[in-house]
Motif scaffolding. Structure first.
Motif, short mmCIF file in Angstrom:
data_model
loop_
_atom_site.label_atom_id
_atom_site.label_comp_id
_atom_site.label_asym_id
_atom_site.label_seq_id
_atom_site.Cartn_x
_atom_site.Cartn_y
_atom_site.Cartn_z
N ILE A 51 33.52 -29.45 12.35
CA ILE A 51 34.67 -30.17 11.76
C ILE A 51 35.31 -31.06 12.82
N LEU A 52 35.51 -30.52 14.00
CA LEU A 52 36.12 -31.30 15.09
C LEU A 52 35.26 -32.52 15.42
N SER A 53 33.96 -32.32 15.43
CA SER A 53 33.05 -33.43 15.71
C SER A 53 33.19 -34.51 14.64
N ARG A 54 33.28 -34.08 13.40
CA ARG A 54 33.43 -35.04 12.28
C ARG A 54 34.71 -35.85 12.41
N THR A 55 35.76 -35.26 13.01
CA THR A 55 37.03 -35.97 13.17
C THR A 55 37.07 -36.81 14.45
N GLY A 56 35.99 -36.75 15.24
CA GLY A 56 35.96 -37.52 16.47
C GLY A 56 36.52 -36.78 17.68
N SER A 57 36.85 -35.53 17.52
CA SER A 57 37.37 -34.71 18.63
C SER A 57 36.19 -34.07 19.36
N THR A 80 35.22 -33.72 22.61
CA THR A 80 35.41 -32.81 23.75
C THR A 80 35.81 -31.43 23.26
N GLU A 81 36.71 -31.38 22.32
CA GLU A 81 37.14 -30.09 21.76
C GLU A 81 35.99 -29.42 21.00
N ALA A 82 35.19 -30.22 20.31
CA ALA A 82 34.03 -29.68 19.59
C ALA A 82 33.07 -29.02 20.58
N LEU A 83 32.81 -29.69 21.69
CA LEU A 83 31.93 -29.09 22.71
C LEU A 83 32.48 -27.77 23.22
N GLU A 84 33.79 -27.69 23.38
CA GLU A 84 34.41 -26.43 23.83
C GLU A 84 34.11 -25.30 22.85
N TYR A 85 34.18 -25.60 21.55
CA TYR A 85 33.92 -24.56 20.55
C TYR A 85 32.44 -24.20 20.47
N TYR A 86 31.57 -25.19 20.66
CA TYR A 86 30.14 -24.85 20.72
C TYR A 86 29.89 -23.93 21.91
N ASN A 87 30.53 -24.23 23.05
CA ASN A 87 30.35 -23.39 24.23
C ASN A 87 30.91 -21.99 24.03
N LYS A 88 32.04 -21.88 23.33
CA LYS A 88 32.59 -20.55 23.03
C LYS A 88 31.61 -19.74 22.18
N ALA A 89 30.99 -20.42 21.23
CA ALA A 89 30.00 -19.74 20.38
C ALA A 89 28.79 -19.30 21.22
N LEU A 90 28.36 -20.17 22.13
CA LEU A 90 27.20 -19.85 22.96
C LEU A 90 27.53 -18.79 24.01
N GLU A 101 21.36 -26.47 18.67
CA GLU A 101 20.94 -27.75 18.08
C GLU A 101 22.15 -28.65 17.81
N ASN A 102 23.22 -28.07 17.26
CA ASN A 102 24.42 -28.87 16.99
C ASN A 102 25.03 -29.40 18.27
N LYS A 103 25.06 -28.57 19.31
CA LYS A 103 25.62 -29.01 20.59
C LYS A 103 24.76 -30.13 21.18
N MET A 104 23.43 -29.97 21.12
CA MET A 104 22.55 -31.01 21.66
C MET A 104 22.73 -32.33 20.92
N GLU A 105 22.85 -32.28 19.60
CA GLU A 105 23.06 -33.49 18.82
C GLU A 105 24.35 -34.19 19.24
N LEU A 106 25.40 -33.40 19.46
CA LEU A 106 26.67 -33.99 19.88
C LEU A 106 26.55 -34.58 21.27
N GLU A 107 25.90 -33.89 22.18
CA GLU A 107 25.74 -34.40 23.54
C GLU A 107 24.92 -35.68 23.55
N GLU A 108 23.89 -35.76 22.69
CA GLU A 108 23.09 -37.01 22.58
C GLU A 108 23.95 -38.14 22.07
N LYS A 109 24.79 -37.84 21.10
CA LYS A 109 25.70 -38.83 20.54
C LYS A 109 26.65 -39.37 21.61
#
Length: 162
Positions: A122-128, A130-140, A151-159
């Protein structure tokens, strides 16, 4: 059926079976019957919301999820369904508030990872981003080998590198 005939549980089970078969109208009717037997049956309200959503009745679906949450404020599935519907309606702030409410609850690790991933999406969809990456990292941090989160984190990092 209960000993004295149909009851909330038999109607509810019939509703679940109909929903599994894609008969959302029939499922809705069974959930309504279940609620008639017990107007405070939170699961029936929640699943009626799912049936209504599949029938395209988003407003009624939201009302059902909210009723379910009113009856059981810690009903994770109702909060999750409400968040998904808000996301679909592009109410990202509301969807994030639901995710935060769920994260405050006692969760199994697998569920926490799923919710953290959803919040990051959701954060990624809103353009947030950096915060989205933080939540992916918390999950990992909880499940380092979760393929969906990786996969979601890699897609965001590529973006972000483009």
């Amino acid at each position: 059926m209960g000993l004295l005939g149909p009851d909330k549980h038999s109607a509810y089970k019939k509703g679940l079976k109909k929903m599994d078969k894609g008969d959302f109208s029939g499922a809705n009717q069974e959930f309504e019957r279940s609620i008639t037997f017990d107007p405070e049956f939170a699961s029936a309200w929640c699943d009626r919301g799912v049936a209504q959503q599949n029938l395209g009745n988003e407003e009624e679906s939201m009302r059902c999820y909210e009723k379910s949450i009113e009856l059981d404020p810690d009903f994770i599935r109702a909060w999750h369904n409400k968040s998904a519907l808000l996301y679909k309606m592009e109410d990202f702030k509301g969807a994030l508030e639901c995710m935060d409410r769920i994260l405050d609850m006692k969760l199994k690790d697998v569920d926490r990872v799923n919710i953290l991933n959803n919040k990051a999406m959701i954060l990624s969809r809103t353009g947030s981003y950096t915060e989205a990456l933080e939540y992916y990292n918390k999950a990992l941090d909880i499940d380092p080998s979760n393929g969906v989160v990786l996969e979601n984190k890699m897609e965001l990092e590529e973006k972000l590198t483009k």
